[in-house]
Design an enzyme around this catalytic site. Structure first.
Site, mmCIF file in Angstrom:
data_model
loop_
_atom_site.group_PDB
_atom_site.id
_atom_site.type_symbol
_atom_site.label_atom_id
_atom_site.label_comp_id
_atom_site.label_asym_id
_atom_site.label_seq_id
_atom_site.Cartn_x
_atom_site.Cartn_y
_atom_site.Cartn_z
ATOM 1 C CG ASP A 186 -0.628 0.975 -7.579
ATOM 2 O OD1 ASP A 186 -1.575 1.584 -7.051
ATOM 3 O OD2 ASP A 186 0.486 1.488 -7.811
ATOM 4 C CG ASP A 196 -3.539 3.732 -3.647
ATOM 5 O OD1 ASP A 196 -2.692 3.550 -2.749
ATOM 6 O OD2 ASP A 196 -3.477 4.676 -4.449
ATOM 7 C CD GLU A 197 1.536 1.394 -3.834
ATOM 8 O OE1 GLU A 197 2.555 0.698 -3.879
ATOM 9 O OE2 GLU A 197 1.544 2.626 -3.638
#
Lengths: 379, 382
Positions: B9, B103-104
């Site tokens: 993350d 973002d993950e």
């Protein structure tokens, strides 16, 4: 109006123009077939505004006039009429009466004044194309165009008809393959050059209409954004697509050195089998030729469907070997519309366009036909 | 043999990218947000979070909470580019890499020991490599499944690494509030609280049959499993997106047809960037146009062959735009370009009239130098 027609003439007239009946009901009048007396003839007419078809048949005219009949009913009715020689048409107040032997039909009429004025050629024809060759030109090109649902750019939904040097080139492409057919044009003015882009599905309608008539030549007229095809009793008008067709000559390979000479039907059958094993998304089949060998391997493989490998004997060995993949459908599309015993597939590199043309005993139907097909790169 | 799943993350991703690109912003509260009157916060840097700013908050409210914050409009092209760098690092450890958002991502490290060594060490390596190679901070979690990996990275935030071994799962979960469990929404959490159940440990004490009587057969079983850290959801590489799209709501409605068309081209390229980055081909092109009065029209075409060619897709999008008649007096409030019918780029149908290599080159230039490096001008045919 009051006129008597031969039953077959009525059926022919209705059938011919029904290809232009407007399917949509935004303008109800477009669902009608207009009948107009013209001397000793009756002219049938229908239009969907993109195209218009007129067809004249002989008639005994007792009272002149015009009437617009409901197209759908009439086109179904003419095929079911009792088999008597003649049919009588008579305009009444709000109906047209159709009498045929023991049967009488009263058809509601649409307003003849509302029927759109159809475009008319007013000049001399641009030239004449022999009917069978025009039909073949359409059959061998229209299929290659894009469908209306596949693009917003109308240019590729059309067949470009380029008049030049005493002939006409028909060309159509979907951006991945290109079909070109050259036919002779009589009476084309010296040094005349002009190009007209016509919707491919309209040309297919023209093909259907003209397949049913007897005539030697089709006269071509163009003016005011329209193109007219006149043959025998039929005048077929189409609106031109006002867009620039791509410069197709530019993408025709000029000197592909590797010629694969193939027995057409065998190659076609092989492709039809091999296609079943191609990956669904690409539909690609691989051709592998070896220098100085007459063996062409045609193969396909996909996880879902399995593998196939077939060998087709080339008529003669190619100068160089090559391995190249094509969407099978694109090759099949062209091969099945050809008549010659052989075809030549000219190649240069796995990422370059291939050129397909008739070979061997070239059938008259294949004269002037060329097909360009882009390969598929398998990653 | 048990599974090893890693979850990465990126910390305050958009804001962190802005602080990376603009060193003068480091240490300051940075808020990436829609700046228009209707905008919302996309990401707030940790400095801004200290003022109570969080994502999805209306920008106007964020301005009140943090008047000295630096408010920036999002630059998704740039974030996408950085996200792809991260994904490339992750892919180098396992082909089973599933991006969840920019973002993950999850990575399945099961069975990679022979190649890369023990997963605990790989997790450490990834945790060090990402900041070193991208300049961005990330939180990394490693666990026996996706649920645990994600909870581990949450626990490691910001900037940490947390490994939850199978034997630690129950203890790790016990104190967590039930809503931390993936799949427990606010409604379910509220119902559990009504019954006096706040933590996972408390949830675990409820029998399966009772949970099923409360939440149905399926729902009860899911809760029962989650509370024990059980999850066998697989990591699906490049999650087969059904469609990809880019939309922009304009701060002021657009009226100039040329500007609207240029925007459609720009959005098309952004979509193609993503199609190419994910190794896909698209066969449907869609556009969406919302007028000043909020009426929205969409148009789409099904192309003859799947493609990732920027010119073919952009031209089609512009063609679709031409089919939208903008009502009298209306401006364009929002434009969107999307693609659908996506398939992995295992082949490439070479076009006759567009240069296939040019299409790839455009993509490469934009990837290397950023999307602003190369845009499409109108063809002049429109």
């Amino acid at each position: 109006m009051n006129a008597t027609l031969r039953r077959e003439d009525l059926e022919f007239g209705v059938r011919t123009v029904s290809h232009a009946l407007g399917g949509r009901t935004a303008m109800p009048i477009l669902s009608g077939i207009k009948l107009t007396t013209l001397g000793e003839e009756v002219e049938f007419a229908a239009t969907d505004l993109e195209k218009a078809i007129r067809c004249r048949v002989p008639a005994q005219v007792r009272a002149r006039g015009a009437t617009v009949l409901p197209g759908q009913v009439v086109s179904q009715l003419v095929g079911r009429l009792p088999e008597v020689p003649e049919v009588e048409l008579e305009s009444l107040d709000a109906q047209t009466r159709l009498r045929c032997g023991p049967s009488t039909f009263e058809l509601p009429v649409l307003s003849a004044e509302e029927f759109p004025q159809l475009p008319e050629p007013t000049t001399d024809p641009l030239g004449r194309i022999p009917l069978p060759q025009l039909l073949q030109a359409i059959a061998q090109t229209a299929f290659a165009a894009l469908k209306a649902s596949e693009t917003t750019r109308l240019a590729l939904t059309g067949v470009d008809i380029v008049f030049k040097e005493g002939g006409a080139k028909f060309a159509a492409t979907n951006g991945y393959r290109l079909a070109i057919k050259r036919v002779p044009v009589s009476d084309l003015p010296d040094r005349y050059e002009g190009a007209f882009l016509v919707d491919a599905s309209i040309l297919s309608d023209l093909h259907r209409v003209l397949s049913g008539i007897v005539a030697d030549y089709v006269s071509i007229y163009t003016e005011a954004g329209q193109i007219h095809f006149q043959a025998g009793p039929v005048l077929f008008s189409a609106r031109l697509i006002q867009e620039q067709f791509p410069d197709f000559e530019r993408v025709v390979p000029k000197d592909n050195p590797i010629g694969l000479f193939l027995p057409r039907e065998e190659f076609l059958e092989t492709l039809r089998r091999t296609e079943l094993f191609a990956a669904e998304e690409s539909g690609a089949v691989t051709l592998r030729a070896t220098a100085q060998s007459t063996t062409l391997e045609v193969s396909a493989a996909s996880r879902e469907r399995g593998k196939s490998l077939e060998v087709v004997e080339l008529v003669r060995p190619p100068a160089r070997g090559i391995e190249i993949a094509f969407k099978a459908e694109y090759l099949i599309d062209a091969l099945r519309r050809m008549e010659s015993d052989q075809v030549a597939l000219w190649l240069s590199a796995p990422e370059r366009a291939g050129l397909l043309e008739p070979a061997g005993n070239i059938a008259p139907e294949d004269e002037g036909f060329l097909y360009v097909c882009m390969p598929v790169r398998l990653l | 043999m048990g599974r090893w799943i890693l979850h990465v993350d990126m910390d305050a991703f958009y804001a962190a990218v802005e602080q990376l690109d603009h060193p003068e912003l480091r240490g300051k509260p940075v808020i990436v947000a829609g700046l228009g009157p209707r905008g919302v916060v996309a990401t707030a840097s940790y400095e801004a979070r200290a003022f109570g700013v969080h994502s999805a908050m209306p920008t106007a409210q964020a301005r009140r909470l943090c008047p000295h914050g630096v408010f920036l409009p999002p630059r998704f092209e740039r974030y996408e580019e950085m996200a792809e760098k991260v994904r490339a690092i992750l892919r180098s450890y396992s082909p089973l890499m599933e991006p969840i958002s920019l973002d993950e991502a999850f990575v399945d490290l099961t069975g990679t020991e022979l190649l890369h060594g023990p997963p605990e060490r790989v997790a450490q390596e990834i945790h060090e490599r990402i900041p070193k190679e991208t300049g961005l901070s990330c939180s990394v979690g490693l666990g026996p499944n996706k649920l645990m990996a994600k909870l581990a990275s949450d626990a490691a935030k910001p900037g940490g690494l947390r490994i939850v071994r199978p034997e630690e799962v129950l203890d790790f979960l016990a104190p967590l509030p039930v809503e931390d469990l993936w799949g427990v929404g606010p409604k379910t959490a509220a119902r559990l609280r009504e019954k006096g159940i706040h933590t996972v440990a408390e949830l675990r004490e409820v029998s399966l049959s009772l949970l099923q009587s409360w939440f149905g057969r399926k729902g009860g079983e899911v809760l029962w499993r989650l509370s024990r850290g059980l999850d066998d959801d697989p990591v699906v590489p490049t999650r087969p997106a059904k469609s990809l799209s880019h939309e922009t709501t304009y701060p002021e409605d657009l009226f100039d047809p040329q500007e609207i068309e240029a925007e459609v081209r720009r959005l098309s390229l952004l979509v193609v960037d993503r199609v190419q980055a994910q190794g896909l081909l698209a066969q449907t092109v869609q556009i969406k146009v919302r007028f000043s009065d909020f009426t929205t029209v969409t148009r789409q075409t099904h192309l003859p062959e799947p493609t990732d060619h920027p010119l073919l897709i952009a031209e089609e999008a512009v063609g679709l735009l031409a089919r939208v008649s903008i009502p009298e007096g209306q401006g364009v409030r929002l434009l969107g370009v999307g693609v659908a019918e996506l398939s992995p780029a295992r082949f490439r149908a070479l076009p006759l009239f567009a240069d296939d290599r040019l299409g790839q080159t455009i993509g490469e230039i934009r990837k290397k130098y950023g999307p602003q490096a190369l845009d499409l001008a109108g063809s002049g045919q429109n």
